[in-house]
Design an enzyme around this catalytic site. Sequence first.
Site, PDB file in Angstrom:
ATOM      1  N   ASN A  68       0.881  -1.167   0.000  1.00 20.02           N
ATOM      2  CA  ASN A  68       0.000   0.000   0.000  1.00 20.02           C
ATOM      3  C   ASN A  68       0.921   1.220   0.000  1.00 20.02           C
ATOM      4  O   ASN A  68       1.507   1.545   1.027  1.00 20.02           O
ATOM      5  CB  ASN A  68      -0.891  -0.016   1.246  1.00 20.02           C
ATOM      6  CG  ASN A  68      -1.727   1.244   1.359  1.00 20.02           C
ATOM      7  OD1 ASN A  68      -1.771   2.053   0.443  1.00 20.02           O
ATOM      8  ND2 ASN A  68      -2.393   1.400   2.502  1.00 20.02           N
ATOM      9  N   LYS A  93       0.209   4.242  -0.269  1.00 21.87           N
ATOM     10  CA  LYS A  93      -0.392   5.450   0.317  1.00 21.87           C
ATOM     11  C   LYS A  93      -0.112   6.643  -0.608  1.00 21.87           C
ATOM     12  O   LYS A  93      -0.041   6.455  -1.828  1.00 21.87           O
ATOM     13  CB  LYS A  93       0.104   5.656   1.752  1.00 21.87           C
ATOM     14  CG  LYS A  93      -0.111   4.383   2.588  1.00 21.87           C
ATOM     15  CD  LYS A  93       0.115   4.535   4.061  1.00 21.87           C
ATOM     16  CE  LYS A  93      -0.106   3.190   4.748  1.00 21.87           C
ATOM     17  NZ  LYS A  93       0.056   3.268   6.205  1.00 21.87           N
ATOM     18  N   HIS A 126      -9.336   1.232   4.942  1.00 24.36           N
ATOM     19  CA  HIS A 126      -8.074   1.471   5.638  1.00 24.36           C
ATOM     20  C   HIS A 126      -8.314   2.438   6.794  1.00 24.36           C
ATOM     21  O   HIS A 126      -9.097   3.380   6.674  1.00 24.36           O
ATOM     22  CB  HIS A 126      -7.029   2.035   4.671  1.00 24.36           C
ATOM     23  CG  HIS A 126      -5.656   1.991   5.247  1.00 24.36           C
ATOM     24  ND1 HIS A 126      -5.216   2.926   6.160  1.00 24.36           N
ATOM     25  CD2 HIS A 126      -4.650   1.101   5.093  1.00 24.36           C
ATOM     26  CE1 HIS A 126      -3.985   2.609   6.528  1.00 24.36           C
ATOM     27  NE2 HIS A 126      -3.618   1.504   5.898  1.00 24.36           N
ATOM     28  N   GLU A 144      -6.693   4.850   7.858  1.00 25.44           N
ATOM     29  CA  GLU A 144      -6.456   6.264   7.550  1.00 25.44           C
ATOM     30  C   GLU A 144      -7.679   6.882   6.877  1.00 25.44           C
ATOM     31  O   GLU A 144      -8.016   8.037   7.111  1.00 25.44           O
ATOM     32  CB  GLU A 144      -5.193   6.401   6.671  1.00 25.44           C
ATOM     33  CG  GLU A 144      -3.938   6.116   7.496  1.00 25.44           C
ATOM     34  CD  GLU A 144      -2.779   5.508   6.729  1.00 25.44           C
ATOM     35  OE1 GLU A 144      -2.759   5.555   5.479  1.00 25.44           O
ATOM     36  OE2 GLU A 144      -1.876   4.956   7.398  1.00 25.44           O
ATOM     37  N   GLU A 173      -5.235  -4.815  10.492  1.00 26.47           N
ATOM     38  CA  GLU A 173      -4.179  -3.827  10.709  1.00 26.47           C
ATOM     39  C   GLU A 173      -4.436  -3.098  12.023  1.00 26.47           C
ATOM     40  O   GLU A 173      -5.270  -2.182  12.067  1.00 26.47           O
ATOM     41  CB  GLU A 173      -4.169  -2.794   9.571  1.00 26.47           C
ATOM     42  CG  GLU A 173      -3.909  -3.388   8.211  1.00 26.47           C
ATOM     43  CD  GLU A 173      -3.314  -2.362   7.255  1.00 26.47           C
ATOM     44  OE1 GLU A 173      -2.215  -2.627   6.752  1.00 26.47           O
ATOM     45  OE2 GLU A 173      -3.918  -1.299   7.039  1.00 26.47           O
ATOM     46  N   GLY A 181       2.874   2.292  10.777  1.00 27.55           N
ATOM     47  CA  GLY A 181       3.850   3.366  10.638  1.00 27.55           C
ATOM     48  C   GLY A 181       4.535   3.761  11.939  1.00 27.55           C
ATOM     49  O   GLY A 181       5.190   4.790  12.015  1.00 27.55           O
ATOM     50  N   SER A 230       3.727  -2.090  10.340  1.00 30.19           N
ATOM     51  CA  SER A 230       5.177  -2.195  10.546  1.00 30.19           C
ATOM     52  C   SER A 230       5.734  -3.578  10.202  1.00 30.19           C
ATOM     53  O   SER A 230       6.634  -4.085  10.879  1.00 30.19           O
ATOM     54  CB  SER A 230       5.550  -1.784  11.970  1.00 30.19           C
ATOM     55  OG  SER A 230       5.179  -0.444  12.201  1.00 30.19           O
TER      56      SER A 230
HETATM   57  P1  13P Z   1       3.252   0.363   7.636  1.00 30.40           P
HETATM   58  O1  13P Z   1       3.731  -0.931   7.025  1.00 30.40           O
HETATM   59  O2  13P Z   1       3.993   1.558   7.134  1.00 30.40           O
HETATM   60  O3  13P Z   1       3.155   0.277   9.124  1.00 30.40           O
HETATM   61  O4  13P Z   1       1.743   0.573   7.094  1.00 30.40           O
HETATM   62  C1  13P Z   1       0.851  -0.486   7.161  1.00 30.40           C
HETATM   63  C2  13P Z   1      -0.371  -0.121   6.405  1.00 30.40           C
HETATM   64  O5  13P Z   1      -1.106   0.769   6.794  1.00 30.40           O
HETATM   65  C3  13P Z   1      -0.652  -0.846   5.166  1.00 30.40           C
HETATM   66  O6  13P Z   1      -1.931  -0.579   4.702  1.00 30.40           O
END
Ligand code: 13P
Length: 251
Positions: free
Chosen positions: A9, A11, A96, A98, A168, A174, A214
Amino acid sequence: MRKNIVAGNWKMNKNLAEGLELAKAVEQSLQNTKVNCEVIIGTPFIHLATVAQTIDTSVLKVSAQNCADKVSGAYTGEVSAAMVASTGASHVILGHSERRAYYHETYDILKEKVLLALENNLTPIFCIGEVKEEREANKQNEVVKAQLEGSVFNLSAEDFSKIVLAYEPVWAIGTGLTATPQQAQEIHAYIRSLIAEKYGNEIAENTTILYGGSCKPSNAKELFANPDVDGGLIGGAALKAEDFMGIVTAF
Ligand code: 13P
């Protein structure tokens, strides 16, 4: 049996030239490596058509990170599931954390998005997971249950069997904090038990449940070794071909 999948992903990262370069680098590594999972990259909308037309999508599949909750029309700035599908993308990441947190995507909005994705033959990668306070209060199970009931347990068995889930934990995204392999296995097994209750054992056993948060080359192997963890949804480590491939080859 269910598929193992590693999905990136990206982003809101990479301009078009950088994105194309990364996609090609991943594709090239996959051409030269024997892998034991399906590999997907989730790019920004504007990259989808170029990337899907440039790479061999039988080797590396392409996903959007969102789609509209409406079919078409006067929705300035939105991109429909049909438009995503017309680019050659095969998947769409939905729900997601976010998008839930920053763009106020509710259970009902996500329910519409999932249905539209399926109508357009896109595979939703549907994300669920609790925030830190909910984990600290030991509420993770009720949170993921409500998220599933709110947006995907309305699906017919046939449609549900087409989706991929991604657990997740928001506190691990992150942050460098990863769920321990035990924490991941425990909640993945719980999620599978909810699917079994709703749709029966066969569909539960065939549902791919990814872990995200992560995940990196150094911890992917331990996470993926769990019987109910069927791969990963990768953020930061998907932005470098070498790191991403380090996770892909953890299978
Ligand atoms: P990270 O791997 O940067 O923690 O992000 C995970 C994520 O949100 C994948 O959709």
